[in-house]
Design an enzyme around this catalytic site. Structure first.
Site, PDB file in Angstrom:
ATOM      1  N   THR A 185      -1.695  14.998 -48.034  1.00  0.00           N
ATOM      2  CA  THR A 185      -2.071  13.922 -48.944  1.00  0.00           C
ATOM      3  C   THR A 185      -0.981  12.854 -49.043  1.00  0.00           C
ATOM      4  O   THR A 185       0.204  13.139 -48.815  1.00  0.00           O
ATOM      5  CB  THR A 185      -2.331  14.524 -50.357  1.00  0.00           C
ATOM      6  OG1 THR A 185      -2.303  13.494 -51.331  1.00  0.00           O
ATOM      7  CG2 THR A 185      -1.247  15.529 -50.741  1.00  0.00           C
ATOM      8  N   ASP A 186      -1.375  11.653 -49.429  1.00  0.00           N
ATOM      9  CA  ASP A 186      -0.387  10.584 -49.660  1.00  0.00           C
ATOM     10  C   ASP A 186       0.411  10.837 -50.949  1.00  0.00           C
ATOM     11  O   ASP A 186       1.425  10.188 -51.197  1.00  0.00           O
ATOM     12  CB  ASP A 186      -1.071   9.204 -49.716  1.00  0.00           C
ATOM     13  CG  ASP A 186      -2.074   9.057 -50.853  1.00  0.00           C
ATOM     14  OD1 ASP A 186      -2.369  10.062 -51.541  1.00  0.00           O
ATOM     15  OD2 ASP A 186      -2.576   7.929 -51.060  1.00  0.00           O
ATOM     16  N   GLU A 187      -0.052  11.801 -51.769  1.00  0.00           N
ATOM     17  CA  GLU A 187       0.611  12.016 -53.065  1.00  0.00           C
ATOM     18  C   GLU A 187       2.029  12.575 -52.905  1.00  0.00           C
ATOM     19  O   GLU A 187       2.832  12.520 -53.837  1.00  0.00           O
ATOM     20  CB  GLU A 187      -0.252  12.922 -53.961  1.00  0.00           C
ATOM     21  CG  GLU A 187      -1.647  12.343 -54.124  1.00  0.00           C
ATOM     22  CD  GLU A 187      -2.485  12.963 -55.223  1.00  0.00           C
ATOM     23  OE1 GLU A 187      -1.923  13.534 -56.164  1.00  0.00           O
ATOM     24  OE2 GLU A 187      -3.722  12.845 -55.142  1.00  0.00           O
ATOM     25  N   ALA A 235      -7.445  24.397 -46.517  1.00  0.00           N
ATOM     26  CA  ALA A 235      -7.457  25.227 -47.730  1.00  0.00           C
ATOM     27  C   ALA A 235      -6.279  24.894 -48.635  1.00  0.00           C
ATOM     28  O   ALA A 235      -5.136  24.879 -48.202  1.00  0.00           O
ATOM     29  CB  ALA A 235      -7.411  26.709 -47.348  1.00  0.00           C
ATOM     30  N   LYS A 280       2.188  20.470 -51.976  1.00  0.00           N
ATOM     31  CA  LYS A 280       1.751  19.920 -50.680  1.00  0.00           C
ATOM     32  C   LYS A 280       2.975  19.419 -49.895  1.00  0.00           C
ATOM     33  O   LYS A 280       3.044  19.578 -48.676  1.00  0.00           O
ATOM     34  CB  LYS A 280       0.737  18.787 -50.879  1.00  0.00           C
ATOM     35  CG  LYS A 280      -0.624  19.204 -51.382  1.00  0.00           C
ATOM     36  CD  LYS A 280      -1.406  20.119 -50.445  1.00  0.00           C
ATOM     37  CE  LYS A 280      -1.878  19.452 -49.183  1.00  0.00           C
ATOM     38  NZ  LYS A 280      -2.786  20.334 -48.400  1.00  0.00           N
ATOM     39  N   TYR A 331       0.942  19.776 -57.966  1.00  0.00           N
ATOM     40  CA  TYR A 331       0.087  19.693 -56.765  1.00  0.00           C
ATOM     41  C   TYR A 331       0.826  19.008 -55.628  1.00  0.00           C
ATOM     42  O   TYR A 331       0.959  19.560 -54.528  1.00  0.00           O
ATOM     43  CB  TYR A 331      -1.219  18.929 -57.093  1.00  0.00           C
ATOM     44  CG  TYR A 331      -1.960  18.472 -55.842  1.00  0.00           C
ATOM     45  CD1 TYR A 331      -2.492  19.399 -54.946  1.00  0.00           C
ATOM     46  CD2 TYR A 331      -2.122  17.102 -55.552  1.00  0.00           C
ATOM     47  CE1 TYR A 331      -3.156  18.992 -53.786  1.00  0.00           C
ATOM     48  CE2 TYR A 331      -2.778  16.686 -54.407  1.00  0.00           C
ATOM     49  CZ  TYR A 331      -3.300  17.633 -53.522  1.00  0.00           C
ATOM     50  OH  TYR A 331      -3.951  17.218 -52.375  1.00  0.00           O
TER      51      TYR A 331
END
Ligand code: NAD
Ligand code: TYD
Length: 336
Positions: free
Chosen positions: A124-126, A82, A154, A150
């Site tokens: 995430t890889d971000e 989520a 994360k 974002y």
């Protein structure tokens, strides 16, 4: 095994539920999802009547609801998907990203700690930031350098998960994956937006010069990687997951155009995303060497499967691309 899946009505979460229930049909799944604009119960029609699948509409930022749920249920595993997940929305409305991605994750960690529940965090890889053309790919040792609300939210959630391992010895694992594509992908992201626009004979908005690069992984391969980490991963560890498919947005666009028999006149070059990360790439040798996972669907096959899915499931995305979505789309692309 009784598993709590958060965000199971979204893109990757719903694919994961299908994957898991097919492979481990004896397990019991509780899907906790707020059903934001991105959550869609029609993603789960195939499993919704199974006796070992249960849906709870609820918000991970609602502590009372979580306390009630964890008092009632004894989970063996939490798989946490989520999140607010769209970079463009995080630029125009960051508050909810901090609330859901950071505070929501923290609430779940508190609940997990009470019962020492195994916790897998899907990230995430971000979080690693943006690479230049010749930089080496991200790996588990790459320092965090998130650049959008974002990815910053994360990153914060990853740090909290790791903190709960180091401080409280909560049995956690984390995965940092590159861009996914496949069935049930909400049509705000590059792949489903471009495919569905073209199926409607609408133009496709390519940001900037279209030279930003992403690594693409077919969603089922991501589900299999998470499964591998849950079953074989080492507690406290992070695993990078990638598709071995670095492509510029222009390359992806031309591929989609060709497969849909359209030409480049359908491209509309629009104003670039603020702070647009130039390149993501993943070195997934740790999960490959230690756990034996690697991608199995090539980009060529994955893109064909995805286009096929969107072509045969028009009712699914047409019902989304109405009302609120239209408002979002007109606003998002108005000034471009
Ligand atoms: P998505 O936006 O399609 O789905 C998110 C789901 O979470 C939705 O069903 C939504 O209703 C639910 N949700 C949102 N806020 C909630 C809340 N407060 N409480 C309960 N449920 C809530 O996202 P996705 O693309 O499926 O991504 C899933 C996870 O994977 C995210 O954590 C994302 O950061 C991560 N991830 C995504 C990608 C990608 O390419 N999409 C790549 C790597 C990692
Ligand atoms: P997106 O699917 O939003 O994923 P992310 O930003 O999390 O990687 O975007 C993928 C790439 O496509 C990114 O470089 C931005 C670009 N893009 C466009 O060119 N046009 C669009 O309309 C969208 C949504 C994205």
């Amino acid at each position: 095994m009784k598993i709590l899946i958060t965000g199971g009505a979204g893109f990757i979460g719903s694919n994961f539920i299908h994957y898991w229930m097919k492979k481990y049909s004896q397990d019991e799944i509780v899907n906790l999802d707020k059903l934001t604009y991105a959550g869609n119960l029609s993603n789960l029609r195939i499993v919704e009547n199974l006796p070992n699948y249960h849906f709870i509409k609820g918000d991970i930022t609602d502590k009372k609801l979580l306390e009630k749920l964890f008092k009632k249920e004894n989970f063996d595993l939490i798989v946490h998907f989520a999140a607010e997940s769209h970079v463009d929305r995080s630029i125009t409305d960051p508050d909810i990203f901090l609330k859901t991605n950071i505070l929501g994750t923290h609430n779940l960690l508190c609940m997990a700690l009470k019962n020492r529940t195994r916790f897998h965090h899907v990230s995430t890889d971000e979080v690693f930031g943006s690479l230049k053309k010749n930089d080496p790919a991200f790996n588990e040792k790459t320092p965090y350098d998130p650049r959008s609300p974002y990815s910053a939210s994360k990153a914060a959630s990853d740090h909290l998960v790791r903190a709960y391992f180091h401080t409280y010895e909560l049995p956690i694992t984390i995965s940092n994956c590159s861009n996914n594509y496949g069935p049930f992908h909400f049509p705000e992201k590059l792949f489903p937006l471009f495919i569905t626009n073209l199926l409607e004979n609408k133009k496709i908005p390519l940001y900037g010069d279209g030279e930003a690069v992403r690594d693409w992984l077919y969603v089922e391969d991501h589900c299999r990687a998470i499964d591998t980490i849950i079953k074989k991963g080492k507690i406290g560890e992070t695993y990078c997951i990638g598709g071995n498919s670095e492509k510029s947005n222009k390359e992806v666009t031309y591929k989609i155009l060709a497969l849909l028999d359209k030409n480049e006149k359908m491209i509309e070059f629009v104003k670039d995303r603020p702070g647009h990360d130039q390149r993501y790439a993943i070195d997934f040798s740790k999960i490959k060497n230690e756990l034996g996972w690697e991608p199995s669907v090539s980009f060529e096959d994955g893109i064909k499967k995805t286009i096929d899915w969107f072509s045969t499931n028009k009712a699914w995305w047409k019902s989304i691309k109405n009302g609120k979505y239209k408002e979002y789309y007109d606003k998002q692309y108005a000034n471009h």
